[in-house]
Scaffold this active site. Structure first.
Site, PDB file in Angstrom:
ATOM      1  N   HIS A  67       0.867  -1.187   0.000  1.00 25.14           N
ATOM      2  CA  HIS A  67       0.000   0.000   0.000  1.00 25.14           C
ATOM      3  C   HIS A  67       0.904   1.238   0.000  1.00 25.14           C
ATOM      4  O   HIS A  67       2.025   1.189   0.522  1.00 25.14           O
ATOM      5  CB  HIS A  67      -0.853  -0.045   1.273  1.00 25.14           C
ATOM      6  CG  HIS A  67      -1.888   1.031   1.400  1.00 25.14           C
ATOM      7  ND1 HIS A  67      -1.596   2.300   1.859  1.00 25.14           N
ATOM      8  CD2 HIS A  67      -3.212   1.025   1.148  1.00 25.14           C
ATOM      9  CE1 HIS A  67      -2.709   3.020   1.887  1.00 25.14           C
ATOM     10  NE2 HIS A  67      -3.707   2.274   1.462  1.00 25.14           N
ATOM     11  N   ASP A 100       3.274  -4.392   8.097  1.00 25.91           N
ATOM     12  CA  ASP A 100       2.076  -3.569   7.955  1.00 25.91           C
ATOM     13  C   ASP A 100       0.882  -4.515   8.069  1.00 25.91           C
ATOM     14  O   ASP A 100       0.552  -5.239   7.136  1.00 25.91           O
ATOM     15  CB  ASP A 100       2.121  -2.865   6.590  1.00 25.91           C
ATOM     16  CG  ASP A 100       0.814  -2.173   6.248  1.00 25.91           C
ATOM     17  OD1 ASP A 100      -0.121  -2.200   7.090  1.00 25.91           O
ATOM     18  OD2 ASP A 100       0.725  -1.613   5.139  1.00 25.91           O
ATOM     19  N   GLN A 132      -4.367  -4.965   6.994  1.00 21.76           N
ATOM     20  CA  GLN A 132      -5.386  -5.858   6.429  1.00 21.76           C
ATOM     21  C   GLN A 132      -5.399  -7.227   7.106  1.00 21.76           C
ATOM     22  O   GLN A 132      -6.199  -8.078   6.739  1.00 21.76           O
ATOM     23  CB  GLN A 132      -5.162  -6.040   4.919  1.00 21.76           C
ATOM     24  CG  GLN A 132      -5.333  -4.782   4.104  1.00 21.76           C
ATOM     25  CD  GLN A 132      -6.763  -4.232   4.120  1.00 21.76           C
ATOM     26  OE1 GLN A 132      -7.720  -4.893   4.507  1.00 21.76           O
ATOM     27  NE2 GLN A 132      -6.900  -2.993   3.691  1.00 21.76           N
ATOM     28  N   LYS A 135     -10.376  -0.533  10.471  1.00 26.58           N
ATOM     29  CA  LYS A 135     -10.620  -1.709   9.611  1.00 26.58           C
ATOM     30  C   LYS A 135     -10.979  -2.934  10.454  1.00 26.58           C
ATOM     31  O   LYS A 135     -11.305  -3.983   9.925  1.00 26.58           O
ATOM     32  CB  LYS A 135      -9.388  -2.022   8.761  1.00 26.58           C
ATOM     33  CG  LYS A 135      -9.030  -0.918   7.760  1.00 26.58           C
ATOM     34  CD  LYS A 135      -7.896  -1.366   6.880  1.00 26.58           C
ATOM     35  CE  LYS A 135      -7.136  -0.216   6.243  1.00 26.58           C
ATOM     36  NZ  LYS A 135      -7.855   0.516   5.227  1.00 26.58           N
ATOM     37  N   CYS A 166      -4.889   2.630  -3.604  1.00 29.02           N
ATOM     38  CA  CYS A 166      -3.636   3.146  -3.008  1.00 29.02           C
ATOM     39  C   CYS A 166      -2.517   2.121  -3.121  1.00 29.02           C
ATOM     40  O   CYS A 166      -1.709   1.951  -2.188  1.00 29.02           O
ATOM     41  CB  CYS A 166      -3.834   3.555  -1.556  1.00 29.02           C
ATOM     42  SG  CYS A 166      -4.939   4.945  -1.371  1.00 29.02           S
TER      43      CYS A 166
HETATM   44  N1  7TS Z   1      -1.598  -0.615   4.794  1.00 32.78           N
HETATM   45  C1  7TS Z   1      -2.499  -1.362   4.150  1.00 32.78           C
HETATM   46  C2  7TS Z   1      -2.129  -2.744   3.706  1.00 32.78           C
HETATM   47  C3  7TS Z   1      -3.772  -0.835   3.905  1.00 32.78           C
HETATM   48  O1  7TS Z   1      -4.663  -1.595   3.269  1.00 32.78           O
HETATM   49  C4  7TS Z   1      -4.087   0.479   4.335  1.00 32.78           C
HETATM   50  C5  7TS Z   1      -5.411   1.103   4.038  1.00 32.78           C
HETATM   51  C6  7TS Z   1      -3.110   1.176   5.033  1.00 32.78           C
HETATM   52  C7  7TS Z   1      -1.874   0.623   5.240  1.00 32.78           C
HETATM   53  C8  7TS Z   1      -3.367   2.530   5.578  1.00 32.78           C
HETATM   54  O2  7TS Z   1      -4.278   2.501   6.624  1.00 32.78           O
HETATM   55  P1  7TS Z   1      -4.724   3.845   7.329  1.00 32.78           P
HETATM   56  O3  7TS Z   1      -5.820   3.439   8.250  1.00 32.78           O
HETATM   57  O4  7TS Z   1      -3.551   4.372   8.042  1.00 32.78           O
HETATM   58  O5  7TS Z   1      -5.208   4.755   6.240  1.00 32.78           O
HETATM   59  N2  7TS Z   1      -6.079   0.548   2.938  1.00 32.78           N
HETATM   60  C9  7TS Z   1      -7.166   1.055   2.324  1.00 32.78           C
HETATM   61  C10 7TS Z   1      -7.782   0.383   1.275  1.00 32.78           C
HETATM   62  O6  7TS Z   1      -7.427  -0.700   0.827  1.00 32.78           O
HETATM   63  N3  7TS Z   1      -8.841   1.129   0.845  1.00 32.78           N
HETATM   64  O7  7TS Z   1      -8.923   2.218   1.590  1.00 32.78           O
HETATM   65  C11 7TS Z   1      -7.882   2.203   2.508  1.00 32.78           C
END
Ligand code: 7TS
Length: 422
Positions: A136, A213, A216, A239, A377
């Site tokens: 990501h 990371d 997910q 999430k 992303c």
């Molecule tokens: N890493 C992964 C693998 C992700 O899927 C996401 C967000 C992030 C980091 C960032 O997370 P945040 O909460 O700090 O923004 N992924 C997604 C997505 O797949 N669609 O919208 C956000």
């Protein structure tokens, strides 16, 4: 403040009662564009159970105060609730010590914290940061910034046509110059579950630190940072049924102790004078300013809710849904899945010949279905597969086979609208 009880039966012998779980999520009984909501955008953010929503309301109604500073009753109660949430999250990821968990805004902030607070003082121009092709943007750009700042080099390990990291190739991209490997536990665009334990061991053999990371992974599987053996693990609350604006960076005690603060401000200091400031102990050293107190408390309740159901049971249920969804989607003419790894979490990313992702997403929305379209992303991985974007249906513990059927019927309607052959 007492944590709200979950409505879920923790016994692993009871069948997975998805209807009962669904009844905990008020939004799931709503309609969108006149149709029952079919929410399949869980990789972007999950919905929230009533216990999480209640914990937020209850906190503001009964407890609200700033933490760690007051002697008065509410401040003590708010501090207790905030620190209790940290201990719940400690249990959630199997960490040895609660002070190894830092409350951050989300995975993005956790990764940036490591890149800046650890990386900036550690890396030099001879060093390398190893990531993979399926990351990501949140696990790419912080390392690019770090490389710009230190002169270090960003190295990218490739994936195969199924969206799997090639372990041998990964190994050849490691060298004595690799100082850190930053790697997704689960790919948000493809659903691949990476063999992180194996890759962590290889990275350590090469002398590198490893950040995982887990954005997910956290909602979908049991996480045990000690068993994985990583050095840092970042994830996001929203999430995994929790509120937005809160997440966790876990780091090994000795690493966090040795790191300088990421941001300066209140709470992260022991004493301040114009001549010299000394810093607080971990985790407070990395929690400058008033944190997202209610977010942390809500996240603790969300983690408790998931633990009560059981992450292994959730993983099994979601895997069955994924298998069913994969079969059903592949029965649609012209549809190709992007991401066909052997080991996959509940993400169905696809393209359909003759219909662009954006139009598919818009038409499904008219039918009450929420999917995500675009590059998610993760532009480099889209480029790897030669597509601008995909349609992504991402499943959670409350999704059903009927919802997958609705998605398939919706896609067949889309094909008719585009006048594509049956
Ligand atoms: N890493 C992964 C693998 C992700 O899927 C996401 C967000 C992030 C980091 C960032 O997370 P945040 O909460 O700090 O923004 N992924 C997604 C997505 O797949 N669609 O919208 C956000």
């Amino acid at each position: 403040m007492s944590a709200a009880p979950t409505k879920v039966d923790a016994s692993s012998t009871t069948p997975f009662d998805v209807e009962r779980i669904r009844s905990d999520f008020p939004i799931l009984s709503s309609t969108v564009n006149g149709s029952p909501l079919v929410y399949l955008d869980n990789a972007a953010t999950s919905q929230k159970p009533q216990v999480v929503i209640d914990s937020i309301r209850e906190y503001y109604e009964t407890t609200n105060a700033n933490i760690h500073r007051g002697v008065h009753r509410l401040s003590v109660q708010a501090t207790d609730a905030y620190e209790k949430a940290r201990r719940t999250l400690q249990r959630f990821i199997g960490a040895e010590r609660a002070e190894e968990l830092i409350f951050v805004r989300g995975a993005t902030e956790g990764i940036n914290l490591v890149a800046q607070a650890w990386g900036r003082s550690t890396l030099t121009e001879d060093d390398e940061v190893l990531i993979t092709c399926l990351e990501h943007h949140s696990n790419i750009v912080p390392w690019q910034l770090l490389c710009e700042q230190t002169g270090a080099t960003l190295v990218v390990a490739p994936i195969n046509d199924d969206g799997e990291i090639l372990v041998d190739e990964f190994q050849t991209h490691l060298s004595e110059n690799t100082k850190i490997v930053a790697l997704a536990h689960v790919s948000n665009a493809l659903g691949t579950i990476n063999p992180v334990k194996e890759l962590i061991a290889l990275a350590h053999k090469a002398g590198a630190k490893v950040l995982i990371d887990g954005a997910q992974a956290a909602p979908h599987m049991t996480i045990d940072v000690q068993d994985l053996g990583c050095d840092f693990y970042a994830f996001t609350g929203h999430k995994m049924l929790g509120p937005t604006g809160i997440g966790i960076l876990w780091g090994r005690h000795e690493l966090l102790e040795a790191m300088s603060p990421y941001q300066g401000g209140g709470e992260m200091i022991r004493s301040v004078s114009f001549e010299k400031t000394t810093y607080n102990d971990i985790p407070h050293k990395f929690e400058a300013g008033t944190p997202n107190i209610v977010g942390a408390i809500g996240l603790g309740v969300a983690a408790d809710y998931l633990l009560a159901i059981g992450l292994d049971r959730i993983a099994t249920y979601e895997h069955e849904l994924l298998t069913y969804g994969t079969e059903r989607l592949l029965s649609i003419p012209g549809l190709s899945l992007i991401g066909t790894a052997q080991s996959k979490a509940s993400i169905l990313s696809f393209v359909m010949e003759g219909a662009d992702a954006y139009s598919i997403g818009t038409m499904l929305d008219e039918m009450g279905m929420a999917v995500r379209t675009g590059h998610h992303c993760a532009e480099p991985v889209m480029a790897r597969f030669g597509v601008d974007g995909t349609v992504r249906a991402s499943l959670a513990l409350y999704n059903t086979r009927e919802e997958i059927d609705a998605l398939v019927e919706g896609l067949i309607k889309v094909r008719r609208i585009f006048d594509l052959s049956e």
